[in-house]
Design a protein around this motif. Structure first.
Motif, PDB file in Angstrom:
ATOM      1  N   PHE A 100      81.411  57.227  69.817  1.00 46.31           N
ATOM      2  CA  PHE A 100      80.402  56.384  69.187  1.00 46.31           C
ATOM      3  C   PHE A 100      81.084  55.533  68.121  1.00 46.31           C
ATOM      4  O   PHE A 100      81.936  56.036  67.381  1.00 46.31           O
ATOM      5  CB  PHE A 100      79.314  57.244  68.535  1.00 46.31           C
ATOM      6  N   SER A 101      80.698  54.270  68.015  1.00 49.47           N
ATOM      7  CA  SER A 101      81.307  53.355  67.038  1.00 49.47           C
ATOM      8  C   SER A 101      80.339  53.046  65.905  1.00 49.47           C
ATOM      9  O   SER A 101      79.122  52.913  66.129  1.00 49.47           O
ATOM     10  CB  SER A 101      81.711  52.049  67.723  1.00 49.47           C
ATOM     11  N   PHE A 102      80.900  52.903  64.699  1.00 53.29           N
ATOM     12  CA  PHE A 102      80.117  52.632  63.494  1.00 53.29           C
ATOM     13  C   PHE A 102      80.830  51.587  62.647  1.00 53.29           C
ATOM     14  O   PHE A 102      82.054  51.449  62.717  1.00 53.29           O
ATOM     15  CB  PHE A 102      79.920  53.926  62.688  1.00 53.29           C
ATOM     16  N   GLY A 103      80.070  50.894  61.827  1.00 54.08           N
ATOM     17  CA  GLY A 103      80.629  49.840  60.986  1.00 54.08           C
ATOM     18  C   GLY A 103      81.448  50.353  59.823  1.00 54.08           C
ATOM     19  O   GLY A 103      82.323  49.650  59.320  1.00 54.08           O
ATOM     20  N   THR A 104      81.165  51.581  59.387  1.00 51.79           N
ATOM     21  CA  THR A 104      81.895  52.144  58.254  1.00 51.79           C
ATOM     22  C   THR A 104      82.230  53.607  58.520  1.00 51.79           C
ATOM     23  O   THR A 104      81.600  54.261  59.362  1.00 51.79           O
ATOM     24  CB  THR A 104      81.067  52.076  56.952  1.00 51.79           C
ATOM     25  N   TYR A 105      83.170  54.095  57.763  1.00 53.21           N
ATOM     26  CA  TYR A 105      83.526  55.512  57.848  1.00 53.21           C
ATOM     27  C   TYR A 105      82.327  56.377  57.462  1.00 53.21           C
ATOM     28  O   TYR A 105      82.016  57.369  58.128  1.00 53.21           O
ATOM     29  CB  TYR A 105      84.712  55.794  56.919  1.00 53.21           C
ATOM     30  N   ALA A 106      81.629  55.983  56.386  1.00 50.60           N
ATOM     31  CA  ALA A 106      80.487  56.755  55.907  1.00 50.60           C
ATOM     32  C   ALA A 106      79.387  56.854  56.965  1.00 50.60           C
ATOM     33  O   ALA A 106      78.753  57.905  57.114  1.00 50.60           O
ATOM     34  CB  ALA A 106      79.931  56.145  54.621  1.00 50.60           C
ATOM     35  N   ASP A 107      79.152  55.779  57.708  1.00 53.13           N
ATOM     36  CA  ASP A 107      78.151  55.824  58.769  1.00 53.13           C
ATOM     37  C   ASP A 107      78.550  56.824  59.853  1.00 53.13           C
ATOM     38  O   ASP A 107      77.706  57.550  60.386  1.00 53.13           O
ATOM     39  CB  ASP A 107      77.959  54.442  59.400  1.00 53.13           C
ATOM     40  N   GLY A 108      79.829  56.882  60.168  1.00 46.59           N
ATOM     41  CA  GLY A 108      80.320  57.851  61.147  1.00 46.59           C
ATOM     42  C   GLY A 108      80.155  59.278  60.659  1.00 46.59           C
ATOM     43  O   GLY A 108      79.729  60.161  61.417  1.00 46.59           O
ATOM     44  N   VAL A 109      80.463  59.501  59.395  1.00 50.64           N
ATOM     45  CA  VAL A 109      80.314  60.837  58.817  1.00 50.64           C
ATOM     46  C   VAL A 109      78.841  61.259  58.829  1.00 50.64           C
ATOM     47  O   VAL A 109      78.507  62.390  59.196  1.00 50.64           O
ATOM     48  CB  VAL A 109      80.892  60.899  57.392  1.00 50.64           C
ATOM     49  N   ALA A 110      77.948  60.340  58.470  1.00 49.81           N
ATOM     50  CA  ALA A 110      76.513  60.651  58.466  1.00 49.81           C
ATOM     51  C   ALA A 110      76.044  61.029  59.871  1.00 49.81           C
ATOM     52  O   ALA A 110      75.269  61.979  60.040  1.00 49.81           O
ATOM     53  CB  ALA A 110      75.729  59.456  57.926  1.00 49.81           C
ATOM     54  N   PHE A 111      76.515  60.303  60.869  1.00 46.91           N
ATOM     55  CA  PHE A 111      76.167  60.623  62.251  1.00 46.91           C
ATOM     56  C   PHE A 111      76.701  62.006  62.629  1.00 46.91           C
ATOM     57  O   PHE A 111      75.989  62.807  63.244  1.00 46.91           O
ATOM     58  CB  PHE A 111      76.740  59.552  63.185  1.00 46.91           C
TER      59      PHE A 111
END
Length: 94
Positions: free
Chosen positions: A31-42
């Protein structure tokens, strides 16, 4: 205990799960995210859903802007219906 699916059953299940594929005996998706934090939240959402279902990813890898999720049921010796169900749940969290 869940039963291991055949390769044909896995491939049939994956047709309903865009982006998921069978890799080295487990199903996985990046899964791709715009930021590192968004990836961590996911990844945290995936972990909490796994706890609720009592079925956990084989791998939950956080990279910059990406999260790789992989499922296999070790006790069954391969991919089961539970893995496909959790993959579908993960898709709803993205």
């Amino acid at each position: 205990m869940a039963n291991k699916l055949s390769n044909d059953e896995i491939q049939a299940g994956l047709r309903a799960l865009p982006g998921w594929s069978l890799v080295e005996g487990r199903i996985e998706k990046v899964f791709s995210f715009g930021t590192y934090a968004d990836g961590v939240a996911f990844a945290v959402k995936v972990a909490m859903a796994a706890e609720k279902a009592d079925h956990h990813p084989d791998s939950l890898e956080i990279l910059w802007g990406k999260v790789k999720v992989a499922y296999v049921t070790h006790s069954a010796g391969g991919v089961t219906k539970l893995d496909l169900e959790q993959a579908a749940k993960v898709d709803t969290l993205a």
